[in-house]
Design an enzyme around this catalytic site. Structure first.
Site, mmCIF file in Angstrom:
data_model
loop_
_atom_site.group_PDB
_atom_site.id
_atom_site.type_symbol
_atom_site.label_atom_id
_atom_site.label_comp_id
_atom_site.label_asym_id
_atom_site.label_seq_id
_atom_site.Cartn_x
_atom_site.Cartn_y
_atom_site.Cartn_z
ATOM 1 N N TYR A 107 -2.400 -1.039 10.294
ATOM 2 C CA TYR A 107 -2.256 -1.256 9.039
ATOM 3 C C TYR A 107 -1.086 -0.789 8.520
ATOM 4 O O TYR A 107 -0.257 -1.356 7.569
ATOM 5 C CB TYR A 107 -3.480 -0.782 8.264
ATOM 6 C CG TYR A 107 -3.563 -0.890 6.802
ATOM 7 C CD1 TYR A 107 -4.283 -2.243 6.236
ATOM 8 C CD2 TYR A 107 -3.457 0.161 5.726
ATOM 9 C CE1 TYR A 107 -4.132 -2.215 4.853
ATOM 10 C CE2 TYR A 107 -3.342 -0.088 4.423
ATOM 11 C CZ TYR A 107 -3.739 -1.125 4.020
ATOM 12 O OH TYR A 107 -3.977 -1.330 2.774
ATOM 13 N N SER B 238 0.777 -1.178 0.004
ATOM 14 C CA SER B 238 -0.153 -0.106 0.136
ATOM 15 C C SER B 238 0.749 1.152 0.163
ATOM 16 O O SER B 238 1.806 1.204 0.190
ATOM 17 C CB SER B 238 -0.817 -0.124 1.166
ATOM 18 O OG SER B 238 -1.413 1.077 1.435
#
Length: 262
Positions: free
Chosen positions: A166, A153
């Site tokens: 995350y 990401s």
């Protein structure tokens, strides 16, 4: 309608078996579809068996029943992973491509983040890639051939409020990718990561629907739009193919330019 042109030979995945975790829907399903379109036989994975069966049936309608399979297992359960990988290789053939896509998100301010939720996110987004990657790589290293693609990401590089677990997991995944390359590269196994920017998916629909956040993403991204799962297909096929044989340990940002500008 004329038949589509055959894939460029170095990008042709015919004869290869690709396992894509978290692929009963969303990005994983899109990537599995793209790998199948490039010639690979794909194995879908997920925990919801009904949804997994629907995805398999729909992709099989496009690519053929013999080229789309399903394997329901929990990526965080070492025993399930070992059994599933052995079953795939016994029943379908050697896994030549692994896409570690499965993951979860949990949004809460860091001061309010429960330890159990921290562990749950890290377990799914980082440890799961290790567990599945190690199980699949044992065969790849023995055969001296393989491609591992970890789905990271922009949070592999950047941080935002409310997604600390995350962000930590995706940052760890970037270095896990490097560790895989360092240890398995001499066996001709390439491990790389794709780091998507903000994509319009089921997981982010609430953010797309938030006028302020949507305006921030569009304004912050030189491409001037959210990404889509389709934007990841080309880079994934490249990293899965012989065209990327000298690319190893890298994180490729597919973010419309977001991480390139201030």
């Amino acid at each position: 309608m004329s038949a589509p042109d055959p894939p460029t030979p170095s990008f042709d995945l015919s004869g290869l078996i690709a396992l894509v975790t978290g692929s009963s829907r969303g990005i994983g399903r899109t990537l599995a579809d793209g790998l199948a379109a490039a010639g690979a036989t794909v194995v879908l994975n997920g925990l919801d068996e009904a949804r997994l069966d629907r995805a398999r049936a729909e992709l099989a309608a496009d690519h053929g029943r013999d080229r789309v399979h399903a394997s329901p297992f929990d990526i965080t359960d070492e025993d399930q992973v070992s059994a599933a990988v052995a079953g795939i290789e016994d029943d379908i053939g050697p896994i030549g491509i692994l896409v570690n896509n499965a993951g979860i998100q949990h949004r809460v301010p860091l001061l309010d983040l429960e330890l159990a939720d921290w562990r749950r996110v890290v377990e799914h987004d980082l440890t799961g890639a290790f567990v599945v990657g190690r199980a699949v790589a044992r065969g790849m290293v023995g055969r001296r051939r393989g491609k591992i693609i970890n789905i990271g990401s922009v949070q592999s590089e950047l941080a935002r409020p409310t997604i600390a677990a995350y962000t930590a997991a995706k940052g760890g995944l970037r270095n896990l990718t490097r560790a895989m390359a360092a240890e398995w590269g001499r066996a001709d196994v390439q491990a790389n990561s794709i780091a998507p920017g903000y994509l319009h998916t089921e997981m982010t629909q609430n953010l797309v629907d938030d006028p302020a956040f949507n305006a921030w993403v569009v304004g912050r991204t030189p491409a001037g739009r959210w990404g889509t799962g389709a934007d990841l297909v080309g880079p994934t096929v490249w990293l899965a193919s012989s065209a990327s044989d000298y690319v190893n340990g890298q994180t490729i940002f597919i973010d419309g330019g977001m991480t390139a500008v201030v």
